[in-house]
Design a protein around this motif. Structure first.
Motif, short mmCIF file in Angstrom:
data_model
loop_
_atom_site.label_atom_id
_atom_site.label_comp_id
_atom_site.label_asym_id
_atom_site.label_seq_id
_atom_site.Cartn_x
_atom_site.Cartn_y
_atom_site.Cartn_z
N ASN A 81 11.83 -6.15 -4.20
CA ASN A 81 12.11 -5.30 -3.04
C ASN A 81 12.86 -4.04 -3.47
O ASN A 81 13.33 -3.93 -4.61
CB ASN A 81 12.85 -6.07 -1.94
N LEU A 82 12.95 -3.10 -2.55
CA LEU A 82 13.53 -1.79 -2.85
C LEU A 82 14.99 -1.91 -3.25
O LEU A 82 15.46 -1.18 -4.14
CB LEU A 82 13.37 -0.87 -1.64
N TYR A 83 15.73 -2.80 -2.61
CA TYR A 83 17.15 -2.98 -2.94
C TYR A 83 17.31 -3.36 -4.40
O TYR A 83 18.10 -2.74 -5.14
CB TYR A 83 17.77 -4.05 -2.04
N SER A 123 15.83 -4.21 1.74
CA SER A 123 15.21 -5.48 1.37
C SER A 123 13.92 -5.75 2.13
O SER A 123 13.17 -6.66 1.78
CB SER A 123 16.20 -6.64 1.61
N ASN A 124 13.62 -4.96 3.17
CA ASN A 124 12.36 -5.09 3.89
C ASN A 124 11.33 -4.06 3.45
O ASN A 124 10.30 -3.88 4.11
CB ASN A 124 12.59 -4.98 5.41
N VAL A 125 11.61 -3.39 2.36
CA VAL A 125 10.65 -2.48 1.73
C VAL A 125 10.39 -3.03 0.33
O VAL A 125 11.32 -3.30 -0.43
CB VAL A 125 11.20 -1.04 1.65
N LEU A 126 9.12 -3.22 -0.01
CA LEU A 126 8.76 -3.79 -1.30
C LEU A 126 8.22 -2.71 -2.23
O LEU A 126 7.81 -1.64 -1.79
CB LEU A 126 7.71 -4.90 -1.12
N ILE A 127 8.21 -3.03 -3.52
CA ILE A 127 7.71 -2.11 -4.54
C ILE A 127 6.42 -2.68 -5.13
O ILE A 127 6.35 -3.87 -5.46
CB ILE A 127 8.76 -1.93 -5.68
N ARG A 135 5.95 -0.52 -0.15
CA ARG A 135 5.20 -1.22 0.90
C ARG A 135 6.21 -1.68 1.96
O ARG A 135 7.08 -2.49 1.68
CB ARG A 135 4.47 -2.46 0.36
N VAL A 136 6.09 -1.16 3.16
CA VAL A 136 6.94 -1.63 4.25
C VAL A 136 6.48 -3.04 4.64
O VAL A 136 5.28 -3.30 4.76
CB VAL A 136 6.86 -0.70 5.47
#
Length: 271
Positions: A81-83, A123-127, A135-136
């Motif tokens: 995830n983005l975090y 954490s709700n945005v993925l890579i 990716r949302v």
């Protein structure tokens, strides 16, 4: 599906594969959730929003009848995830700004199709697996807004995650609209470009209070752009507009995408 080792801490998300007619295997992430009305809606939203390059793709879904019935969603497999990505990788400015623009384009797509996310956070945005795009994901508490409306009635404005919520979600309001997504998108964008900082300080326990009271906002961690000296002030101006207390003063996702900070329509940062 390997259920021994979840690939997402704190959630039932596992690695699996989809077998095609030619016997090729495609790696997928399989998310298991309790069967509820909200999770049924999450599938509907993903199907409605599918085929957008910056929104998580869904391949199939179904129900597992156990003691507690569960829904499974077979989705595009991402790296993290983005975090996690921002904290571990600290990408350069061009990558960070690219992710910001991609996020704006994803939210624009959602809003054009009548969907408000309502829980935007890192954490709700993925890579993606190649680490080149976002990716949302996580549409469990999203809402559909009718074609002839800009807001949707709410019975409980307690939507989203503390520290990543618009000020109006803390108030006793009867309706929430698309602009409630713009405020947390500004917080996430700041998180991206500053390698993990929050615009309302370092004390997580104060974030919600500061947002509700509109105090303590500090955008000073935004870096300079060596090859584009004016970029920093343009970014600060854009984020300040996204973090306006009054929802009506915030730009739409489309306006953000076309902002002068990104050098006009789609910007030279887009991939």
């Amino acid at each position: 599906m390997d259920t021994r080792n979840p690939i997402c801490e704190g959630k039932e998300v596992y690695m699996g594969y989809q077998l095609h007619a030619n016997k090729n295997k495609q790696d997928v992430a399989i998310k298991l959730v309790k069967k509820t009305k909200d999770h049924d809606k999450e599938i509907d939203f993903l199907l409605k929003l599918e085929k957008h390059q910056y929104i998580i793709g869904i391949f199939c879904s179904g129900t597992i009848e156990e003691t507690i019935p569960k829904i499974y969603l077979a989705m595009e497999l991402c790296s993290q995830n983005l975090y996690e990505y921002i904290k571990q990788s600290q990408p350069d400015l061009q990558v960070a700004v690219t992710f910001f623009l991609q996020l704006a384009m994803a939210i624009e797509h959602m809003h054009q199709r009548g969907v408000a996310h309502r829980d935007l956070k890192p954490s709700n945005v993925l890579i993606s697996k190649d680490n080149r795009s976002i990716r949302v994901s996580d549409f469990g508490i999203s809402k559909e807004i009718p074609d002839d409306a800009t807001k949707v009635p709410v019975t409980n404005a307690d939507a989203g995650t503390n520290g990543y919520r618009a000020p109006e979600t803390y108030q006793n309001v009867e309706e929430l609209g698309y602009r409630a997504d713009i405020y947390p998108m500004g917080i996430v964008a700041y998180f991206i470009v500053t390698h993990g900082h929050h615009p309302f300080g370092s004390d997580r326990d104060r974030w919600a209070v500061n947002i509700k009271e509109s105090k303590g906002r500090d955008l000073s961690m935004i870096p300079t752009f060596p090859d584009h000296p004016s970029k920093r002030s343009k970014l600060i101006d854009l984020l300040e507009r996204m973090l306006e207390r009054d929802p009506e003063k915030r730009p739409t996702a489309e306006k953000i995408r076309d902002d002068i900070f990104f050098d006009g329509k789609y910007g030279h940062f887009a991939r």
